[in-house]
Design an enzyme around this catalytic site. Structure first.
Site, mmCIF file in Angstrom:
data_model
loop_
_atom_site.group_PDB
_atom_site.id
_atom_site.type_symbol
_atom_site.label_atom_id
_atom_site.label_comp_id
_atom_site.label_asym_id
_atom_site.label_seq_id
_atom_site.Cartn_x
_atom_site.Cartn_y
_atom_site.Cartn_z
ATOM 1 N NE ARG A 63 -4.188 1.617 2.208
ATOM 2 C CZ ARG A 63 -4.459 2.481 3.192
ATOM 3 N NH1 ARG A 63 -3.702 2.503 4.272
ATOM 4 N NH2 ARG A 63 -5.480 3.305 3.097
ATOM 5 C CG HIS A 67 -1.638 5.266 -0.288
ATOM 6 N ND1 HIS A 67 -2.401 5.799 0.720
ATOM 7 C CD2 HIS A 67 -2.410 4.313 -0.862
ATOM 8 C CE1 HIS A 67 -3.574 5.188 0.766
ATOM 9 N NE2 HIS A 67 -3.597 4.269 -0.189
ATOM 10 C CG ASP A 68 5.990 7.089 -3.415
ATOM 11 O OD1 ASP A 68 6.073 8.268 -3.023
ATOM 12 O OD2 ASP A 68 6.817 6.567 -4.171
ATOM 13 N N GLY A 73 3.616 10.891 -8.644
ATOM 14 C CA GLY A 73 4.532 9.889 -9.162
ATOM 15 C C GLY A 73 5.288 9.122 -8.098
ATOM 16 C CG ASP A 75 7.800 11.529 -5.600
ATOM 17 O OD1 ASP A 75 7.188 10.882 -4.717
ATOM 18 O OD2 ASP A 75 7.450 12.661 -5.969
ATOM 19 C CG ASN A 95 -1.420 8.604 3.100
ATOM 20 O OD1 ASN A 95 -1.871 7.643 2.499
ATOM 21 N ND2 ASN A 95 -0.728 9.556 2.496
ATOM 22 N N PRO A 164 -7.622 7.705 -4.510
ATOM 23 C CG PRO A 164 -7.980 6.357 -6.376
ATOM 24 C CD PRO A 164 -6.904 6.839 -5.458
ATOM 25 C CG HIS A 194 -8.280 -3.622 -1.573
ATOM 26 N ND1 HIS A 194 -9.294 -2.698 -1.684
ATOM 27 C CD2 HIS A 194 -7.174 -2.900 -1.274
ATOM 28 C CE1 HIS A 194 -8.830 -1.486 -1.467
ATOM 29 N NE2 HIS A 194 -7.532 -1.577 -1.220
ATOM 30 C CB THR A 195 -6.481 -10.611 -2.613
ATOM 31 O OG1 THR A 195 -6.781 -11.955 -2.251
ATOM 32 C CG2 THR A 195 -4.989 -10.475 -2.865
ATOM 33 C CG ASP A 242 -9.849 -12.491 0.538
ATOM 34 O OD1 ASP A 242 -10.854 -13.132 0.908
ATOM 35 O OD2 ASP A 242 -8.974 -12.979 -0.191
ATOM 36 C CG ASP A 250 -6.287 -15.942 -2.589
ATOM 37 O OD1 ASP A 250 -6.912 -14.839 -2.555
ATOM 38 O OD2 ASP A 250 -6.359 -16.771 -1.662
#
Length: 610
Positions: A63, A67-68, A73, A75, A95, A164, A194-195, A242, A250
């Site tokens: 994650r 989020h970076d 970009g 960075d 965050n 988002p 998000h699995t 999940d 998976d």
């Protein structure tokens, strides 16, 4: 730099480096193959240990990379703490109390620095760590493309608007991913991350209490038991994204979506039983190999979002800088003079070791050259060149120089000196276009410091010409030395509070120049806002500083005093038309300054033992 660290160090020796002249480089999976051949194995072992200790950490590290990349970009900006100049991304809404794993990244960075110091960027470490986390948890692997540079700033506002939120609808998700060059298929594949991992109650409360048409009732009841309806109650309670296999990478995430068991609103938007992405979800739910193949391809694409890839190329050479003193060798004689050959036998790799780390530091932040040069100045002006500037307070024995008025919130580069000292210790158990000289070595480090002397010894930015001449004369430096050494201000930046009075009150200042500086230096605020001292070539060591003075474009009052109808005008004019004369006198003056009252007795450890 803590007194209990391996050593409280001295800055190391003026070093010859390359800089400026940039070229855009492409990312490559072999970027560090020669400069850091053990990079991948070093990162992987640390990630494995972290996930073994806490399986959830794999999702957290993945994650971080997401989020970076989504904020200006890939960075490394997500790792930056708030500073006086910007508010970072760590406390942005997506965050805060959510993004984690920074301690693991710190551990990885430390491990990588041990095998190849000053080489690998944090942005690249995030990318490798994300890949390894997925692979360790049973997902695909891929060739990570490398060669990113790290950001020097961050934006909380950009983080708030770019990542988002879990309340996004399908159109918003598609639009946001498309804006970054990621297709709808990339979006659905990347959402499969998000699995693994968990979500906080505050991110799915509205869904489990309000959405009934596309949420399985049994899942809603299960989640309500640990997520009260009232905001503020149980906000940080966690639930697996999940439920079937929360620590295995998976395709169960997609199987859950088809059953209306997506935990987040934004997850379930991918399968609306009539939406544009339904078919992709069905494909991934029935074929894990298709999902993992598309996921790997999408991760490579995401890793290419606006990387900083400007690399240094060869240009004019310059000994921009460095040091206050290393550990003196045991064969140095008491009372011996300084010599450029002092470490020739005891530490033959000294110069090359220092050079490589200074070069890396300036590549990442061109301002660092000026910071390091300034550390040497501020050290030598306080009881001589003895590294006392580097000492932390040791109460009740003494108060150091770091927090005295000329240094507090201003002196920078201590962390680079730490890196250099560590590298030199391992080697022995320029970049900006200016001149080079043989640095006289053999100083011992001070064991005490005096903040009172620091406050009165370092010339202030408001000093008059007479005060400057007296102060430099007090440490046996001539007026010519003063004017030549002031040319160090051809590099670096100054804080607003140091030049505010000049741009608002002084009469001998170019009007257009003053107006430009007032933009970022309001009359009553912005004390720590920065401006280049030499606005023409702030990262090149040349004679532009003197050309600026002749045009009344000196940023500091003390700078312009050198050309104000006084006795130093002629020298300034000479240096403004002859860079060779400036370089020659600067080198001579630097050698003189480096000989101000050095401690040159028998060698001793530079560590302070508490």
């Amino acid at each position: 730099m803590a007194a209990s660290s391996s050593c409280i160090i001295a800055i190391l020796t003026f070093v010859h480096l390359l800089f400026m002249g940039t070229s855009t480089a492409q990312l490559s999976s072999k970027f560090y193959s020669k400069s850091c051949p053990r990079l991948f194995s070093t990162v992987k072992s640390t990630v494995q240990a972290a996930i073994r200790n806490e399986p959830r950490m794999g999702a957290s590290l993945l994650r971080l990379h997401f989020h970076d990349c989504f904020v200006n970009g890939c960075d490394g900006s997500v790792l930056l703490d708030d500073t006086a100049n910007f508010t970072g991304e760590k406390n942005a809404v997506p965050n805060k109390n959510s993004v984690r794993g920074f301690n693991v990244i710190d551990n990885i960075k430390s491990a990588v620095e041990n095998v190849c110091p000053g080489v690998v960027s944090c942005a690249d470490i995030l990318a490798i760590t994300a890949r390894d986390s997925v692979a360790i948890l049973g997902g695909p692997s891929w060739n990570v493309k490398l060669g990113r540079r790290d950001a020097r700033t961050a934006s909380q506002a950009a983080a708030n608007s770019s990542i988002p939120p879990p309340t996004s609808n399908l159109n918003q998700l598609i639009s946001r991913f498309n804006a970054l060059g990621l297709s709808t298929k990339d979006m659905v594949a990347l959402s499969g991350s998000h699995t693994i991992g968990q979500a906080r109650c505050t991110t799915f409360r509205a869904r489990v209490y309000n959405e009934t048409n596309n949420l399985e009732s049994s899942l809603a009841q299960t989640r309500k038991s640990n997520c009260p309806r009232t905001t503020g109650s149980g906000d940080n309670n966690l639930a697996p994204l999940d439920l079937q296999s929360p620590t295995a990478f998976d395709n169960n995430y997609y199987k859950n979506l088809i059953k209306n068991r997506g935990l987040l609103h934004s997850d379930q938007q991918l399968f609306l039983n009539g939406g544009s992405t339904d078919s992709i979800v069905r494909g991934y739910s029935s074929s894990q190999s298709t999902f993992t193949s598309d996921f790997a391809a999408a991760m490579i694409k995401m890793g290419n979002i606006n990387p900083l890839t400007e690399m240094a190329s060869s240009c004019p050479l310059m000994a921009i800088f460095m040091t206050l003193a290393l550990v003196a060798s045991n064969d140095s004689a008491a009372g011996a003079g300084l010599t450029s050959e002092f470490y020739a036998r005891s530490c033959p790799k000294l110069f090359s070791t220092v050079r490589s780390i200074v070069q890396s530091a300036i590549d990442k932040n061109p301002r660092m050259g000026a910071c390091l040069l300034r550390l040497f100045f501020h050290d030598c002006f306080i009881n001589g060149c003895d590294a006392s500037l580097l000492l932390d307070d040791v109460l009740p024995f003494f108060i150091g120089e770091k927090n005295v008025h000329p240094n507090k919130g201003s002196a920078c580069g201590f962390e680079i000196i730490d890196q250099i000292k560590n590298a030199v210790e391992r080697a022995c158990p320029g970049l900006l276009g200016g001149p080079k000289w043989e640095v006289q070595l053999g100083r011992k480090d001070a064991k005490t410091t005096n903040p009172l002397v620091a406050n009165i010894s370092i010339p202030t930015s408001s000093a008059s010409l007479k005060e400057l001449i007296i102060r430099f004369g007090g440490v046996a430096l001539s007026t010519r030395d003063l004017v030549a050494l002031s040319g160090a201000h051809t590099l670096g930046q100054a804080q607003c509070h140091n030049f505010r009075k000049r741009i608002y009150n002084d009469s001998n200042i170019d009007k257009d120049f003053a107006e430009q500086r007032r933009v970022k230096c309001p009359r009553t605020s912005g004390n720590t806002n920065l401006a280049p001292i030499d606005g023409e070539t702030p990262y090149v060591f040349d004679n532009s500083y003197y050309k600026n003075l002749v045009k009344n474009k000196g940023l500091l009052h003390s700078d312009q005093q050198l050309f104000s109808g006084g006795r130093t005008d002629a020298l300034v004019k000479t240096y403004s038309v002859s860079q060779e004369s400036f370089f020659m006198d600067f080198v001579s003056a630097m050698l003189k300054m480096g000989s101000i009252n050095p401690l040159i007795g028998p060698a001793a450890s530079c560590c302070i033992l508490i």
